[in-house]
Design an enzyme around this catalytic site. Structure first.
Site, PDB file in Angstrom:
ATOM      1  N   GLU A 189       0.842  -1.210   0.000  1.00 38.49           N
ATOM      2  CA  GLU A 189       0.000   0.000   0.000  1.00 38.49           C
ATOM      3  C   GLU A 189       0.865   1.243   0.000  1.00 38.49           C
ATOM      4  OE1 GLU A 189      -2.314   3.356   1.917  1.00 38.49           O
ATOM      5  OE2 GLU A 189      -0.409   2.444   2.453  1.00 38.49           O
ATOM      6  N   GLU A 190       1.941   1.202   0.782  1.00 32.18           N
ATOM      7  CA  GLU A 190       2.787   2.383   0.932  1.00 32.18           C
ATOM      8  C   GLU A 190       3.550   2.717  -0.351  1.00 32.18           C
ATOM      9  OE1 GLU A 190       2.384   4.266   3.259  1.00 32.18           O
ATOM     10  OE2 GLU A 190       1.944   3.219   5.128  1.00 32.18           O
ATOM     11  N   ASP A 221      -7.816   1.880   7.577  1.00 33.41           N
ATOM     12  CA  ASP A 221      -6.414   2.288   7.549  1.00 33.41           C
ATOM     13  C   ASP A 221      -6.208   3.404   8.567  1.00 33.41           C
ATOM     14  OD1 ASP A 221      -3.829   2.945   6.908  1.00 33.41           O
ATOM     15  OD2 ASP A 221      -4.191   3.308   4.785  1.00 33.41           O
TER      16      ASP A 221
END
Length: 508
Positions: free
Chosen positions: A325-326, A354
């Site tokens: 995701e990052e 999140d």
């Protein structure tokens, strides 16, 4: 445990005791208990599921996750769970082994996919006789040539730098000075590289500092910095006057392709053609252990996946732990991209969780309306609102702007939404009155930093939000009555425009 026969070849290294790496046994005997799902289990109940949520259990998981993050110290000199690190492999094992120890309640599968990771070890930008304070090397930037300083004149690029014709002929060996706007940063860096620039500086055409990502690597990308509008202004003025500005750029960085893994767990009970799906991301940034971002969300899912096994469900529940995701929502993007049209339609909605425990929190609800998103998004938004109001908790709406893993779902016709507690945004005086905390400070002062540890969690916010996640699961696992049916289209062009954000970084 049932292991999906479609499990892809790359499986994460698994941990036994923390620090001991071992390989999983797939397709063979499992140490997990193999008790079948009892037909006499009670039907899912929101109050009963919420009742089992305890802050101390969440904190116990957070402490375990931090120990796992410490496995990354050998490579990064500090705890991290960034993709490709031992800390992330350990995270995948912790999730996977927890799920497989739940017996046959879930079908668990690993989905491997190609990803790109990068790390900036050192960077510096000098313009004229000034070192601009706001200068930040962009995510996924390549290094300067030979990882050494490069020297060149600062040359302004015409318009917004989105077309090759915007790049002047005297850019060879120079540093391109480009305005933000209209197209992705990666496009600007690529065009600058093709025009012969040795580096690029993209300055903000709005107020404030600017950092972002170049996105998918290109062989033509050059070392690229972001710069605030304030720091850019004097150099723009000099260039407009025809004055020369010397520049020095230096970036020591790596960008590499790896494989990483999503983990998916779906209840074996419940209607498989009507699934409620929810997800959080398993990775952190390289700079820290990520215990709030998104340890809080991913551990909430893991705790609730465990508690859910005490109940029967009418509709299937599908949990997802996304990797990368990052790096720009790579895991969730990949997952949605390989869904068939028929499988896409089985997902009635997707809920994104999140950052649920920010220390200077606000209870934030994504403002997902049906007017701008797939129909059903607004009904999900209203479920969150009704929960907060029922418990006399204040809440605020935040933009549904592509910053987390819901993005691929809504861009492919699947209703979506979620809640959060805030990242690098600044709490207002009004919000201080609503939620407490400190006005003028970030919701999470340790966002994307080394201090995102177990000490960075607000347990009150985390427990309430975990109860709300439990409520969202239980509501739709029991019934979709009153929730809009999926529209015929699985990809809706009006939702497919590229957002400014794609994950945590600006992309344009």
């Amino acid at each position: 445990m049932r292991v999906d026969s479609r499990t892809l070849p790359l499986v994460p290294l698994l941990l036994g005791p923390v620090g001991a790496l071992q390989l999983p046994l797939l397709g063979g005997s499992s140490s997990a208990s193999q008790a079948p799902i009892a037909a006499d289990k009670p039907l899912i109940s929101s109050p009963l599921l919420q009742e089992q949520v305890k802050a101390e259990n969440l904190m116990q998981r957070a402490r375990q996750l931090y120990k796992i993050a410490e496995l990354g110290e050998g490579e990064y000199n500090h705890p991290t769970r960034v993709i490709g690190s031992k800390g992330h492999l350990g995270t995948l094992d912790y999730i996977y082994s927890t799920l497989t120890n739940l017996g046959d309640y879930y079908t668990v599968s690993n989905q491997s996919f190609p990803a790109v990771t990068g790390n900036v070890f050192e960077s510096r930008l000098v313009l004229g006789h000034t070192v601009p304070e706001s200068a930040t090397a962009m995510s996924l930037t390549p290094p300067t040539k030979h990882k050494e300083p490069v020297y060149g004149q600062l040359v302004a690029v015409a318009n917004l730098g989105c077309d090759a014709s915007d790049y002047p002929s005297d850019l060879d060996g120079a540093i391109a000075f480009i305005s933000r706007g209209q197209c992705p940063f990666g496009t600007k860096s690529e065009l600058a590289g093709k025009a012969g620039a040795v580096a690029a500086v993209i300055y903000n055409n709005e107020k404030g500092d600017m950092s972002g990502t170049l996105g998918t690597p290109s062989p033509d990308h050059v070392a690229t910095f972001g710069l605030s509008d304030t720091d850019a202004a004097p150099f723009l003025e000099q260039l407009h006057k025809g004055e020369k500005v010397d520049g020095i750029a230096y970036v020591d960085a790596i960008v590499e392709s790896i494989s990483t893994t999503n983990i998916i767990a779906q209840t074996t009970g419940g209607d498989p053609d009507n699934c409620v799906m929810l997800g959080g991301h398993s990775d952190s940034v390289g700079e820290g252990p990520g215990i709030n971002d998104d340890g809080s969300g991913s551990l909430t899912l893991l705790e609730l996946a465990t508690l859910l096994t005490e109940f029967r469900v009418n509709n299937c529940v599908r949990f997802a732990w996304w990797a990368a995701e990052e790096e720009g929502l790579l895991g969730s993007d990949y997952y949605v991209s390989v869904l068939t049209a028929a499988e896409n339609k089985k997902i009635r909605l997707f809920m994104d969780y999140d950052m649920l425990a920010s220390p200077n929190f606000a209870y934030q609800v994504y403002n997902a309306t049906n007017a701008l998103n797939p129909v059903g998004s607004e009904e999900l938004r209203d479920l969150y609102v009704e929960f907060y109001e029922a418990h006399d908790l204040n809440y605020t709406f935040i933009p549904f702007d592509g910053r987390s893993d819901y993005d691929a779902f809504i861009r492919n016709g699947i209703p979506g939404g979620g809640i959060a507690t805030g990242a690098e945004g600044v709490k207002t005086v009004t919000e201080q009155g609503m939620f407490g905390g400190v006005a003028g400070e970030w919701y999470d002062p340790c966002y994307h930093q080394l201090c995102d540890t177990v000490a960075n969690l607000n347990l009150t916010a985390w427990e309430w939000n975990t109860k709300l996640v439990a409520h969202s699961i239980a509501t739709y696992a029991k019934s979709f009555d009153g929730f809009p049916k999926r529209v015929e289209e699985t990809s809706i062009s009006s939702f497919a425009e590229e957002p400014k954000y794609h994950g945590p970084f600006l992309r344009q």
